[in-house]
Design a protein around this motif. Structure first.
Motif, PDB file in Angstrom:
ATOM      1  N   UNK A  48       0.823  -1.216   0.000  1.00  0.00           N
ATOM      2  CA  UNK A  48       0.000   0.000   0.000  1.00  0.00           C
ATOM      3  C   UNK A  48       0.856   1.264   0.000  1.00  0.00           C
ATOM      4  N   UNK A  49       2.104   1.189   0.477  1.00  0.00           N
ATOM      5  CA  UNK A  49       2.931   2.402   0.523  1.00  0.00           C
ATOM      6  C   UNK A  49       3.176   2.983  -0.872  1.00  0.00           C
ATOM      7  N   UNK A  50       3.026   2.164  -1.913  1.00  0.00           N
ATOM      8  CA  UNK A  50       3.212   2.679  -3.274  1.00  0.00           C
ATOM      9  C   UNK A  50       2.139   3.702  -3.663  1.00  0.00           C
ATOM     10  N   UNK A  51       1.066   3.787  -2.892  1.00  0.00           N
ATOM     11  CA  UNK A  51       0.019   4.775  -3.157  1.00  0.00           C
ATOM     12  C   UNK A  51       0.402   6.177  -2.677  1.00  0.00           C
ATOM     13  N   UNK A  52       1.471   6.295  -1.916  1.00  0.00           N
ATOM     14  CA  UNK A  52       1.884   7.603  -1.402  1.00  0.00           C
ATOM     15  C   UNK A  52       2.306   8.504  -2.563  1.00  0.00           C
ATOM     16  N   UNK A  53       1.888   9.766  -2.533  1.00  0.00           N
ATOM     17  CA  UNK A  53       2.217  10.683  -3.628  1.00  0.00           C
ATOM     18  C   UNK A  53       3.714  10.756  -3.942  1.00  0.00           C
ATOM     19  N   UNK A  54       4.565  10.703  -2.920  1.00  0.00           N
ATOM     20  CA  UNK A  54       6.000  10.818  -3.158  1.00  0.00           C
ATOM     21  C   UNK A  54       6.594   9.590  -3.855  1.00  0.00           C
ATOM     22  N   UNK A  55       5.831   8.507  -3.956  1.00  0.00           N
ATOM     23  CA  UNK A  55       6.312   7.294  -4.624  1.00  0.00           C
ATOM     24  C   UNK A  55       5.589   7.047  -5.953  1.00  0.00           C
ATOM     25  N   UNK A  56       4.906   8.066  -6.453  1.00  0.00           N
ATOM     26  CA  UNK A  56       4.128   7.928  -7.696  1.00  0.00           C
ATOM     27  C   UNK A  56       4.983   7.473  -8.870  1.00  0.00           C
ATOM     28  N   UNK A  57       6.203   7.980  -8.996  1.00  0.00           N
ATOM     29  CA  UNK A  57       7.063   7.586 -10.110  1.00  0.00           C
ATOM     30  C   UNK A  57       7.403   6.098 -10.047  1.00  0.00           C
ATOM     31  N   UNK A  58       7.734   5.621  -8.869  1.00  0.00           N
ATOM     32  CA  UNK A  58       8.045   4.190  -8.712  1.00  0.00           C
ATOM     33  C   UNK A  58       6.807   3.360  -8.989  1.00  0.00           C
ATOM     34  N   UNK A  59       5.653   3.793  -8.498  1.00  0.00           N
ATOM     35  CA  UNK A  59       4.403   3.067  -8.741  1.00  0.00           C
ATOM     36  C   UNK A  59       4.138   2.943 -10.239  1.00  0.00           C
ATOM     37  N   UNK A  60       4.352   4.018 -10.981  1.00  0.00           N
ATOM     38  CA  UNK A  60       4.135   3.995 -12.440  1.00  0.00           C
ATOM     39  C   UNK A  60       5.092   3.040 -13.141  1.00  0.00           C
ATOM     40  N   UNK A  61       6.308   2.938 -12.646  1.00  0.00           N
ATOM     41  CA  UNK A  61       7.335   2.125 -13.305  1.00  0.00           C
ATOM     42  C   UNK A  61       7.292   0.654 -12.916  1.00  0.00           C
ATOM     43  N   UNK A  62       6.583   0.324 -11.866  1.00  0.00           N
ATOM     44  CA  UNK A  62       6.567  -1.060 -11.372  1.00  0.00           C
ATOM     45  C   UNK A  62       5.357  -1.820 -11.919  1.00  0.00           C
ATOM     46  N   UNK A  63       5.599  -3.003 -12.495  1.00  0.00           N
ATOM     47  CA  UNK A  63       4.476  -3.814 -12.970  1.00  0.00           C
ATOM     48  C   UNK A  63       3.577  -4.259 -11.815  1.00  0.00           C
ATOM     49  N   UNK A  64       2.340  -4.543 -12.160  1.00  0.00           N
ATOM     50  CA  UNK A  64       1.354  -4.991 -11.183  1.00  0.00           C
ATOM     51  C   UNK A  64       1.007  -6.443 -11.454  1.00  0.00           C
ATOM     52  N   UNK A  65       0.718  -7.225 -10.465  1.00  0.00           N
ATOM     53  CA  UNK A  65       0.795  -6.909  -9.043  1.00  0.00           C
ATOM     54  C   UNK A  65       2.248  -6.823  -8.579  1.00  0.00           C
ATOM     55  N   UNK A  66       2.482  -5.934  -7.666  1.00  0.00           N
ATOM     56  CA  UNK A  66       3.828  -5.692  -7.154  1.00  0.00           C
ATOM     57  C   UNK A  66       4.042  -6.422  -5.835  1.00  0.00           C
ATOM     58  N   UNK A  67       5.309  -6.599  -5.518  1.00  0.00           N
ATOM     59  CA  UNK A  67       5.713  -7.105  -4.210  1.00  0.00           C
ATOM     60  C   UNK A  67       6.936  -6.305  -3.796  1.00  0.00           C
ATOM     61  N   UNK A  68       7.195  -6.276  -2.503  1.00  0.00           N
ATOM     62  CA  UNK A  68       8.325  -5.500  -2.007  1.00  0.00           C
ATOM     63  C   UNK A  68       9.015  -6.221  -0.865  1.00  0.00           C
ATOM     64  N   UNK A  69      10.291  -5.940  -0.736  1.00  0.00           N
ATOM     65  CA  UNK A  69      11.044  -6.266   0.469  1.00  0.00           C
ATOM     66  C   UNK A  69      11.279  -4.927   1.138  1.00  0.00           C
ATOM     67  N   UNK A  70      10.828  -4.802   2.370  1.00  0.00           N
ATOM     68  CA  UNK A  70      10.928  -3.563   3.134  1.00  0.00           C
ATOM     69  C   UNK A  70      11.832  -3.831   4.333  1.00  0.00           C
ATOM     70  N   UNK A  71      12.711  -2.880   4.634  1.00  0.00           N
ATOM     71  CA  UNK A  71      13.628  -3.056   5.757  1.00  0.00           C
ATOM     72  C   UNK A  71      13.976  -1.705   6.365  1.00  0.00           C
ATOM     73  N   UNK A  72      14.405  -1.745   7.601  1.00  0.00           N
ATOM     74  CA  UNK A  72      14.950  -0.547   8.234  1.00  0.00           C
ATOM     75  C   UNK A  72      16.467  -0.496   8.040  1.00  0.00           C
ATOM     76  N   UNK A  73      17.026  -1.495   7.375  1.00  0.00           N
ATOM     77  CA  UNK A  73      18.460  -1.588   7.113  1.00  0.00           C
ATOM     78  C   UNK A  73      18.736  -1.272   5.641  1.00  0.00           C
ATOM     79  N   UNK A  74      19.152  -0.049   5.376  1.00  0.00           N
ATOM     80  CA  UNK A  74      19.414   0.374   4.009  1.00  0.00           C
ATOM     81  C   UNK A  74      20.533  -0.404   3.346  1.00  0.00           C
ATOM     82  N   UNK A  75      21.531  -0.834   4.096  1.00  0.00           N
ATOM     83  CA  UNK A  75      22.635  -1.613   3.519  1.00  0.00           C
ATOM     84  C   UNK A  75      22.147  -2.965   3.008  1.00  0.00           C
ATOM     85  N   UNK A  76      21.238  -3.603   3.750  1.00  0.00           N
ATOM     86  CA  UNK A  76      20.679  -4.876   3.311  1.00  0.00           C
ATOM     87  C   UNK A  76      19.905  -4.703   2.007  1.00  0.00           C
TER      88      UNK A  76
END
Length: 109
Positions: free
Chosen positions: A47-75
């Motif tokens: 659902x975070x892809x619906x955020x206005x600041x991520x609109x460009x990524x949402x447009x570029x990503x095929x649907x249905x999408x999946x994500x790996x989310x982390x608090x560790x940027x290096x990972x």
């Protein structure tokens, strides 16, 4: 207080076909052996892809999408290099645009 979350996103089919689950299971085992808290999650139809600041990524990503989310940027950066054909980004949450960083749409879009 807001936390920075880093993510990789691609089509659900792509991520499942590139052994992402295996990498996450291996990392989970490693974290458990080290007594470290899990700081990454698999999110289908994020659902975070619906955020206005991520609109460009949402447009570029095929649907249905999946994500790996982390608090560790290096990972996330390491995983991006391993998978290559994914989009990478970050966001702050909770926020007005992203109240729950791990929320998923119940129906694939």
């Amino acid at each position: 207080m807001a936390q920075t979350y880093y993510f990789l996103v691609a089509s659900d089919h792509f991520l499942q076909g590139h052994q992402t689950q295996e990498v996450l299971e291996e990392r989970t085992r490693h974290y458990l052996a080290q007594g470290k808290a899990i700081d990454f999650w698999w999110v289908r139809s994020p659902a975070f892809l619906d955020a206005p600041q991520l609109a460009d990524i949402r447009r570029r990503c095929p649907s249905p999408a999946a994500a790996v989310v982390s608090t560790d940027g290096q990972f996330v950066l390491w995983l991006k290099h391993r998978l290559q054909y994914v989009l990478m980004g970050q966001f702050e949450a909770p926020s007005a645009a992203i109240p729950d960083p791990l929320a998923a749409h119940t129906a694939a879009r």
